[in-house]
Design a protein around this motif. Sequence first.
Motif, mmCIF file in Angstrom:
data_model
loop_
_atom_site.group_PDB
_atom_site.id
_atom_site.type_symbol
_atom_site.label_atom_id
_atom_site.label_comp_id
_atom_site.label_asym_id
_atom_site.label_seq_id
_atom_site.Cartn_x
_atom_site.Cartn_y
_atom_site.Cartn_z
ATOM 1 N N THR A 1 107.567 62.598 -27.622
ATOM 2 C CA THR A 1 108.182 62.119 -26.383
ATOM 3 C C THR A 1 108.495 60.634 -26.458
ATOM 4 O O THR A 1 109.548 60.205 -25.982
ATOM 5 C CB THR A 1 107.270 62.397 -25.175
ATOM 6 N N ALA A 2 107.617 59.863 -27.054
ATOM 7 C CA ALA A 2 107.876 58.423 -27.157
ATOM 8 C C ALA A 2 109.042 58.168 -28.106
ATOM 9 O O ALA A 2 109.931 57.350 -27.821
ATOM 10 C CB ALA A 2 106.627 57.696 -27.632
ATOM 11 N N ALA A 3 109.068 58.886 -29.228
ATOM 12 C CA ALA A 3 110.152 58.697 -30.197
ATOM 13 C C ALA A 3 111.482 59.146 -29.615
ATOM 14 O O ALA A 3 112.516 58.485 -29.799
ATOM 15 C CB ALA A 3 109.849 59.470 -31.479
ATOM 16 N N ILE A 4 111.473 60.263 -28.895
ATOM 17 C CA ILE A 4 112.715 60.756 -28.280
ATOM 18 C C ILE A 4 113.205 59.768 -27.230
ATOM 19 O O ILE A 4 114.410 59.492 -27.133
ATOM 20 C CB ILE A 4 112.482 62.159 -27.673
ATOM 21 N N SER A 5 112.284 59.213 -26.462
ATOM 22 C CA SER A 5 112.668 58.249 -25.440
ATOM 23 C C SER A 5 113.283 57.005 -26.078
ATOM 24 O O SER A 5 114.300 56.492 -25.604
ATOM 25 C CB SER A 5 111.445 57.876 -24.607
ATOM 26 N N GLU A 6 112.695 56.512 -27.166
ATOM 27 C CA GLU A 6 113.256 55.339 -27.858
ATOM 28 C C GLU A 6 114.610 55.659 -28.481
ATOM 29 O O GLU A 6 115.535 54.843 -28.434
ATOM 30 C CB GLU A 6 112.271 54.867 -28.933
ATOM 31 N N LEU A 7 114.727 56.846 -29.062
ATOM 32 C CA LEU A 7 115.991 57.254 -29.675
ATOM 33 C C LEU A 7 117.090 57.382 -28.618
ATOM 34 O O LEU A 7 118.224 56.972 -28.829
ATOM 35 C CB LEU A 7 115.800 58.587 -30.407
ATOM 36 N N ARG A 8 116.751 57.918 -27.459
ATOM 37 C CA ARG A 8 117.721 58.047 -26.373
ATOM 38 C C ARG A 8 118.188 56.661 -25.914
ATOM 39 O O ARG A 8 119.388 56.436 -25.714
ATOM 40 C CB ARG A 8 117.102 58.803 -25.205
ATOM 41 N N ALA A 9 117.240 55.729 -25.735
ATOM 42 C CA ALA A 9 117.610 54.378 -25.306
ATOM 43 C C ALA A 9 118.515 53.714 -26.334
ATOM 44 O O ALA A 9 119.492 53.031 -25.979
ATOM 45 C CB ALA A 9 116.350 53.551 -25.080
ATOM 46 N N LEU A 10 118.207 53.904 -27.613
ATOM 47 C CA LEU A 10 119.036 53.327 -28.671
ATOM 48 C C LEU A 10 120.443 53.929 -28.655
ATOM 49 O O LEU A 10 121.449 53.206 -28.768
ATOM 50 C CB LEU A 10 118.368 53.564 -30.031
ATOM 51 N N ALA A 11 120.533 55.254 -28.486
ATOM 52 C CA ALA A 11 121.844 55.915 -28.470
ATOM 53 C C ALA A 11 122.670 55.449 -27.275
ATOM 54 O O ALA A 11 123.884 55.185 -27.404
ATOM 55 C CB ALA A 11 121.660 57.428 -28.436
ATOM 56 N N VAL A 12 122.050 55.317 -26.118
ATOM 57 C CA VAL A 12 122.764 54.859 -24.930
ATOM 58 C C VAL A 12 123.263 53.428 -25.141
ATOM 59 O O VAL A 12 124.420 53.104 -24.812
ATOM 60 C CB VAL A 12 121.859 54.961 -23.678
ATOM 61 N N ARG A 13 122.429 52.558 -25.695
ATOM 62 C CA ARG A 13 122.821 51.170 -25.908
ATOM 63 C C ARG A 13 123.974 51.078 -26.914
ATOM 64 O O ARG A 13 124.959 50.353 -26.715
ATOM 65 C CB ARG A 13 121.608 50.356 -26.401
ATOM 66 N N GLN A 14 123.893 51.833 -28.011
ATOM 67 C CA GLN A 14 124.978 51.793 -29.001
ATOM 68 C C GLN A 14 126.269 52.407 -28.440
ATOM 69 O O GLN A 14 127.363 51.931 -28.749
ATOM 70 C CB GLN A 14 124.549 52.524 -30.278
#
Length: 104
Positions: free
Chosen positions: A81-94
């Motif tokens: 869940t933590a990794a998915i949350s970080e990956l989602r934030a990164l994808a949204v920012r990019q």
Amino acid sequence: MDLLSLSGWLFGSLALLGALSAAYVRVRSSVDNATAEIWKGEAEAQKARADRLETQLEELAGRVARLEAENRHLSELVTGTAAISELRALAVRQHEELVALLTP
């Protein structure tokens, strides 16, 4: 038996009864004191044991709290869940950066 010898026997009997009563009280007091000392020692031993158990219980409570925190952390790592949350934030920012570059 005349009155004088009868009063002597009576006084002697009362004196003997008084001496025996005093001896009984003395022995009983001694036994009670010994019993009190034994119970006092037992109470001190039980208090020391209770203090040790309380310390051990506090240590165990601390260990349980640490294990629960570690378990939560490991559960997060396993479920991702933590990794998915970080990956989602990164994808949204990019995505926002790409949209900003592509829009005139």
